[in-house]
Motif scaffolding. Structure first.
Motif, PDB file in Angstrom:
ATOM      1  N   ASP A   1     101.637  55.425   6.023  1.00 22.20           N
ATOM      2  CA  ASP A   1     102.143  55.417   7.399  1.00 22.20           C
ATOM      3  C   ASP A   1     101.007  55.239   8.403  1.00 22.20           C
ATOM      4  N   GLU A   2      99.878  55.867   8.122  1.00 25.81           N
ATOM      5  CA  GLU A   2      98.738  55.712   9.020  1.00 25.81           C
ATOM      6  C   GLU A   2      98.230  54.271   9.001  1.00 25.81           C
ATOM      7  N   ALA A   3      98.215  53.656   7.816  1.00 21.13           N
ATOM      8  CA  ALA A   3      97.802  52.253   7.717  1.00 21.13           C
ATOM      9  C   ALA A   3      98.727  51.363   8.549  1.00 21.13           C
ATOM     10  N   ALA A   4     100.033  51.618   8.478  1.00 17.88           N
ATOM     11  CA  ALA A   4     100.991  50.832   9.254  1.00 17.88           C
ATOM     12  C   ALA A   4     100.776  51.023  10.754  1.00 17.88           C
ATOM     13  N   MET A   5     100.475  52.255  11.166  1.00 17.13           N
ATOM     14  CA  MET A   5     100.225  52.521  12.577  1.00 17.13           C
ATOM     15  C   MET A   5      98.992  51.770  13.066  1.00 17.13           C
ATOM     16  N   LYS A   6      97.968  51.737  12.251  1.00 17.95           N
ATOM     17  CA  LYS A   6      96.745  51.017  12.619  1.00 17.95           C
ATOM     18  C   LYS A   6      97.011  49.517  12.762  1.00 17.95           C
ATOM     19  N   ARG A   7      97.841  48.965  11.882  1.00 19.11           N
ATOM     20  CA  ARG A   7      98.186  47.544  12.000  1.00 19.11           C
ATOM     21  C   ARG A   7      98.948  47.275  13.296  1.00 19.11           C
ATOM     22  N   THR A   8      99.838  48.196  13.653  1.00 18.73           N
ATOM     23  CA  THR A   8     100.581  48.037  14.907  1.00 18.73           C
ATOM     24  C   THR A   8      99.630  48.045  16.093  1.00 18.73           C
ATOM     25  N   LEU A   9      98.688  48.969  16.105  1.00 18.08           N
ATOM     26  CA  LEU A   9      97.732  49.036  17.205  1.00 18.08           C
ATOM     27  C   LEU A   9      96.874  47.774  17.269  1.00 18.08           C
ATOM     28  N   ALA A  10      96.457  47.280  16.110  1.00 18.82           N
ATOM     29  CA  ALA A  10      95.644  46.058  16.090  1.00 18.82           C
ATOM     30  C   ALA A  10      96.413  44.872  16.665  1.00 18.82           C
ATOM     31  N   SER A  11      97.731  44.855  16.445  1.00 16.02           N
ATOM     32  CA  SER A  11      98.546  43.742  16.954  1.00 16.02           C
ATOM     33  C   SER A  11      98.683  43.772  18.466  1.00 16.02           C
ATOM     34  N   ARG A  12      98.326  44.878  19.106  1.00 20.94           N
ATOM     35  CA  ARG A  12      98.480  45.026  20.556  1.00 20.94           C
ATOM     36  C   ARG A  12      97.182  44.782  21.324  1.00 20.94           C
ATOM     37  N   ALA A  13      96.114  44.383  20.629  1.00 24.69           N
ATOM     38  CA  ALA A  13      94.817  44.193  21.284  1.00 24.69           C
ATOM     39  C   ALA A  13      94.311  42.772  21.091  1.00 24.69           C
ATOM     40  N   ALA A  14      93.593  42.280  22.084  1.00 21.04           N
ATOM     41  CA  ALA A  14      93.010  40.941  21.987  1.00 21.04           C
ATOM     42  C   ALA A  14      91.907  40.894  20.936  1.00 21.04           C
ATOM     43  N   GLU A  15      91.173  41.996  20.787  1.00 24.21           N
ATOM     44  CA  GLU A  15      90.076  42.057  19.827  1.00 24.21           C
ATOM     45  C   GLU A  15      90.109  43.407  19.108  1.00 24.21           C
ATOM     46  N   THR A  16      89.788  43.400  17.815  1.00 26.81           N
ATOM     47  CA  THR A  16      89.736  44.621  17.025  1.00 26.81           C
ATOM     48  C   THR A  16      88.361  44.770  16.395  1.00 26.81           C
ATOM     49  N   TYR A  17      87.747  45.919  16.627  1.00 28.72           N
ATOM     50  CA  TYR A  17      86.429  46.231  16.064  1.00 28.72           C
ATOM     51  C   TYR A  17      86.568  47.435  15.135  1.00 28.72           C
ATOM     52  N   VAL A  18      85.971  47.314  13.960  1.00 31.32           N
ATOM     53  CA  VAL A  18      86.057  48.367  12.952  1.00 31.32           C
ATOM     54  C   VAL A  18      84.892  49.333  13.110  1.00 31.32           C
ATOM     55  N   LEU A  19      85.194  50.633  13.141  1.00 36.50           N
ATOM     56  CA  LEU A  19      84.178  51.679  13.203  1.00 36.50           C
ATOM     57  C   LEU A  19      83.823  52.058  11.771  1.00 36.50           C
ATOM     58  N   ALA A  20      82.679  51.583  11.276  1.00 35.67           N
ATOM     59  CA  ALA A  20      82.352  51.720   9.857  1.00 35.67           C
ATOM     60  C   ALA A  20      80.993  52.382   9.675  1.00 35.67           C
ATOM     61  N   SER A  21      80.970  53.704   9.722  1.00 35.79           N
ATOM     62  CA  SER A  21      79.721  54.403   9.420  1.00 35.79           C
ATOM     63  C   SER A  21      79.356  54.150   7.961  1.00 35.79           C
ATOM     64  N   ALA A  22      78.076  54.290   7.652  1.00 38.67           N
ATOM     65  CA  ALA A  22      77.527  53.782   6.398  1.00 38.67           C
ATOM     66  C   ALA A  22      78.210  54.324   5.156  1.00 38.67           C
ATOM     67  N   GLU A  23      78.676  55.575   5.188  1.00 38.36           N
ATOM     68  CA  GLU A  23      79.243  56.175   3.983  1.00 38.36           C
ATOM     69  C   GLU A  23      80.585  55.546   3.584  1.00 38.36           C
ATOM     70  N   LYS A  24      81.189  54.782   4.497  1.00 44.45           N
ATOM     71  CA  LYS A  24      82.471  54.141   4.202  1.00 44.45           C
ATOM     72  C   LYS A  24      82.306  52.740   3.600  1.00 44.45           C
ATOM     73  N   VAL A  25      81.131  52.165   3.778  1.00 47.48           N
ATOM     74  CA  VAL A  25      80.905  50.772   3.362  1.00 47.48           C
ATOM     75  C   VAL A  25      80.723  50.700   1.850  1.00 47.48           C
ATOM     76  N   GLY A  26      81.487  49.803   1.218  1.00 47.05           N
ATOM     77  CA  GLY A  26      81.443  49.669  -0.230  1.00 47.05           C
ATOM     78  C   GLY A  26      82.405  50.587  -0.954  1.00 47.05           C
ATOM     79  N   THR A  27      83.248  51.301  -0.212  1.00 52.75           N
ATOM     80  CA  THR A  27      84.223  52.210  -0.818  1.00 52.75           C
ATOM     81  C   THR A  27      85.638  51.739  -0.503  1.00 52.75           C
ATOM     82  N   ALA A  28      86.610  52.375  -1.161  1.00 50.23           N
ATOM     83  CA  ALA A  28      88.002  51.980  -0.955  1.00 50.23           C
ATOM     84  C   ALA A  28      88.911  53.186  -0.993  1.00 50.23           C
ATOM     85  N   SER A  29      90.039  53.067  -0.296  1.00 49.05           N
ATOM     86  CA  SER A  29      91.116  54.052  -0.308  1.00 49.05           C
ATOM     87  C   SER A  29      92.402  53.333  -0.715  1.00 49.05           C
ATOM     88  N   PRO A  30      93.488  54.063  -0.961  1.00 51.50           N
ATOM     89  CA  PRO A  30      94.665  53.434  -1.577  1.00 51.50           C
ATOM     90  C   PRO A  30      95.398  52.379  -0.746  1.00 51.50           C
TER      91      PRO A  30
END
Length: 251
Positions: free
Chosen positions: A186-215
């Protein structure tokens, strides 16, 4: 080789290579693909890896509960937050996601900035109460306590009335193949909805998240304007994203 020994090898390979390819490891260890897949299922069930097609990736540390995440990689998140805050121009309308990095963005906004922040995070909204010249709009709905954000139909309906200049997107995993991921559908779907409402989307990716994955996939990397990260430029995921022509903003 005992099952426990195989799993130690799997975890070691995840740490050193940042991924496990099941068929390659089965060949190297002289066991069946099914045996490696079974080991990966058990490691994933224990929260030690994230299974993907053909193998596994490191699990993101950002899937921990909200209180724990406030203590993780604090300086890294602050660097990313400062770089993201610099993207906001006077007069902008900004959708600001929830999470601990987004909270750091709220703290990093210049005190003389005049802008409008729309958020579905009560903690982000509260952090902006004392900002002298930022207008704050809060999207209501059911509170998803793990990330301290509102989600669901009511939140999505409210979001669809917004047209924003920027969306600052928080995720728990960034990977060139798995994409931009988070731990709840549900959170993933909410994020997609928010991204669809903006002209530009920037990802906040602190180093510990890079190279990892969630479901759950939020978006593919190619669908965003840029990834803001303090990860080492030599990190394999950063290099792979650059080769895929994904813009990287160094924090």
């Amino acid at each position: 080789m005992l099952a426990a020994e195989r799993r130690d090898v799997l975890l070691s390979r995840l740490r050193t290579d940042g991924k496990v390819i099941a068929k390659d490891l089965a060949l190297a260890l002289g066991v069946t693909d099914d045996m490696i897949r079974r080991d990966l299922r058990e490691l994933a069930a224990a929260g030690l890896c994230q299974r993907v097609y053909g193998g596994a990736l490191p699990v993101s540390p950002a899937v921990a509960d909200y209180a724990t995440r406030t203590t993780l990689a604090v300086s890294s998140k602050e660097r990313v937050a400062r770089a993201a805050a610099a993207l906001i121009r006077p007069g902008h309308t900004v959708l600001l996601d929830g999470g601990t990095t987004a909270l750091a963005v709220a703290s990093a906004l210049p005190p003389d900035l005049t802008a409008t922040i729309v958020t579905h995070s009560p903690t982000v909204a509260a952090a902006l109460v004392t900002h002298p010249s930022v207008d704050v709009y809060v999207l209501g709905g059911r509170l998803f306590k793990h990330s301290a954000v509102t989600c669901g139909a009511a939140t999505a309906e409210a979001a669809r009335t917004i047209t924003a200049d920027l969306f600052l997107l928080g995720v728990t995993g960034v990977h060139e193949q798995a994409g931009l991921t988070t731990g709840d559908a549900d959170e993933a779907a909410m994020k997609r909805t928010l991204a669809s409402r903006a002209a530009e989307t920037y990802v906040l990716a602190s180093a510990e998240k890079v190279g990892t994955a969630s479901p759950f996939t939020v978006l593919p990397p190619a669908a965003v304007t840029a990834v803001v990260t303090d990860a080492d430029p030599a990190h394999p995921t950063v290099q792979a994203l650059r080769r895929a022509q994904v813009t990287i903003i160094r924090a």
